[in-house]
Design an enzyme around this catalytic site. Sequence first.
Site, PDB file in Angstrom:
ATOM      1  N   ASN A  10      -2.198  -3.084  -0.729  1.00 42.77           N
ATOM      2  CA  ASN A  10      -1.843  -3.717   0.539  1.00 42.77           C
ATOM      3  C   ASN A  10      -2.871  -3.225   1.555  1.00 42.77           C
ATOM      4  OD1 ASN A  10      -0.813  -4.606   2.953  1.00 42.77           O
ATOM      5  ND2 ASN A  10       1.029  -3.332   2.908  1.00 42.77           N
ATOM      6  N   TRP A  11      -3.802  -4.083   1.857  1.00 38.57           N
ATOM      7  CA  TRP A  11      -4.906  -3.662   2.744  1.00 38.57           C
ATOM      8  C   TRP A  11      -4.473  -3.526   4.196  1.00 38.57           C
ATOM      9  CZ3 TRP A  11      -9.933  -6.808   1.185  1.00 38.57           C
ATOM     10  CH2 TRP A  11     -10.314  -6.434  -0.113  1.00 38.57           C
ATOM     11  N   LYS A  12      -3.340  -4.119   4.549  1.00 35.31           N
ATOM     12  CA  LYS A  12      -2.881  -4.112   5.946  1.00 35.31           C
ATOM     13  C   LYS A  12      -3.969  -4.720   6.849  1.00 35.31           C
ATOM     14  CE  LYS A  12       0.115  -0.315   4.689  1.00 35.31           C
ATOM     15  NZ  LYS A  12       0.842   0.881   5.066  1.00 35.31           N
ATOM     16  N   HIS A  95       7.598  -6.089   4.695  1.00 37.41           N
ATOM     17  CA  HIS A  95       7.045  -4.734   4.763  1.00 37.41           C
ATOM     18  C   HIS A  95       7.672  -4.000   5.950  1.00 37.41           C
ATOM     19  CE1 HIS A  95       4.243  -1.422   5.251  1.00 37.41           C
ATOM     20  NE2 HIS A  95       3.942  -1.608   3.980  1.00 37.41           N
ATOM     21  N   GLU A  97       6.419  -2.216   8.135  1.00 33.64           N
ATOM     22  CA  GLU A  97       5.667  -2.362   9.392  1.00 33.64           C
ATOM     23  C   GLU A  97       6.027  -3.680  10.084  1.00 33.64           C
ATOM     24  OE1 GLU A  97       1.856  -1.598   7.623  1.00 33.64           O
ATOM     25  OE2 GLU A  97       2.482   0.472   7.294  1.00 33.64           O
ATOM     26  N   GLU A 167       9.703   1.246  -0.696  1.00 29.81           N
ATOM     27  CA  GLU A 167       8.800   2.043   0.126  1.00 29.81           C
ATOM     28  C   GLU A 167       9.600   2.837   1.159  1.00 29.81           C
ATOM     29  OE1 GLU A 167       4.588   0.170   0.006  1.00 29.81           O
ATOM     30  OE2 GLU A 167       5.643  -0.652   1.724  1.00 29.81           O
ATOM     31  N   GLY A 173       1.771   6.256   4.619  1.00 31.87           N
ATOM     32  CA  GLY A 173       0.624   6.702   5.413  1.00 31.87           C
ATOM     33  C   GLY A 173       0.750   8.130   5.920  1.00 31.87           C
ATOM     34  N   SER A 214       2.119   6.556   0.119  1.00 32.04           N
ATOM     35  CA  SER A 214       1.170   7.622  -0.219  1.00 32.04           C
ATOM     36  C   SER A 214       0.958   7.785  -1.723  1.00 32.04           C
ATOM     37  CB  SER A 214       1.611   8.953   0.413  1.00 32.04           C
ATOM     38  OG  SER A 214       1.646   8.830   1.827  1.00 32.04           O
ATOM     39  N   GLY A 235      -1.312   1.481  -0.084  1.00 33.96           N
ATOM     40  CA  GLY A 235      -1.965   1.229   1.198  1.00 33.96           C
ATOM     41  C   GLY A 235      -3.323   1.904   1.245  1.00 33.96           C
ATOM     42  N   GLY A 236      -3.379   3.074   1.850  1.00 36.65           N
ATOM     43  CA  GLY A 236      -4.640   3.790   2.074  1.00 36.65           C
ATOM     44  C   GLY A 236      -5.552   3.861   0.853  1.00 36.65           C
TER      45      GLY A 236
HETATM   46  P1  13P Z   1       0.170   4.151   2.025  1.00 35.77           P
HETATM   47  O1  13P Z   1      -0.196   4.072   0.553  1.00 35.77           O
HETATM   48  O2  13P Z   1      -1.022   4.177   2.922  1.00 35.77           O
HETATM   49  O3  13P Z   1       1.157   5.227   2.286  1.00 35.77           O
HETATM   50  O4  13P Z   1       0.897   2.776   2.376  1.00 35.77           O
HETATM   51  C1  13P Z   1       1.930   2.353   1.566  1.00 35.77           C
HETATM   52  C2  13P Z   1       2.297   0.980   1.960  1.00 35.77           C
HETATM   53  O5  13P Z   1       2.819   0.740   3.026  1.00 35.77           O
HETATM   54  C3  13P Z   1       1.988  -0.105   1.026  1.00 35.77           C
HETATM   55  O6  13P Z   1       2.584  -1.285   1.407  1.00 35.77           O
END
Ligand code: 13P
Length: 250
Positions: A10-12, A95, A97, A167, A173, A214, A235-236
Amino acid sequence: MSRRPIIAGNWKMNNTKAETTELLTALKPLVADAAAEVVVCVPYTAIDTAASIIKGSNIKLGAENVHWAEKGAFTGEISAKMLVELGVEYVIIGHSERRQYFGETDQTVNMRVKAALAAGLKPIICVGESLEEREAGKTEEVVTRQTKAAFDGIGKENIENTVIAYEPIWAIGTGKTATAEEANATIKVIRDTMAELYCAKCAEEKVRIQYGGSMNPKNAKELMAQPNIDGGLIGGASLKAVDFSQVVKY
Ligand code: 13P
């Protein structure tokens, strides 16, 4: 068991078209022999570029959201049909967010899931508790409620076309992960909810549930060794080709 592992990035809100080209060109050979299904969920503006680069490879294309209406006066929104036209196969819905910053609710998640499925997209539905909810002992209650709401009115025939991502919000993050056992236990609660909503056999054989928060090259193996964890939403660590490939090949 026929649940094929699925690792999705998930590149956000990251990566321009140029950065997309660079990242995916590097990623393609690194994951070419992966056993898991590999997905990259990219910003709308990078979809076309991503599609042309991963064409013919084993990397599948995903988006990060979709609107519930077919079309109309919804300034700034993107429909399922628009995504399908670009070759998108998966779409992240709900998500945390989106829930936290953009007013996403259990009800709008359900509406988006219905629209995605109707257009032939495969939703990756996110559920997960906040730190406050966790500390109040409400984790099970929250993920059960979110799962039931997301699947309200969704027929059994669609189950194999959906993925659920657990999640925990406090792990996103932050560098904090749920322990593998904790993640597995909560994912089991989600699987049991799906068994209750549909059937025990389909929940066991067809419902794929990822862990997200994470997840990285160091902890992927331990998380993926858990019996209920079928993949990861990353994510990251999905923003670096080598790191993501190492998660893919946990
Ligand atoms: P991180 O891997 O950066 O914690 O993000 C997880 C995430 O929100 C994937 O959708």
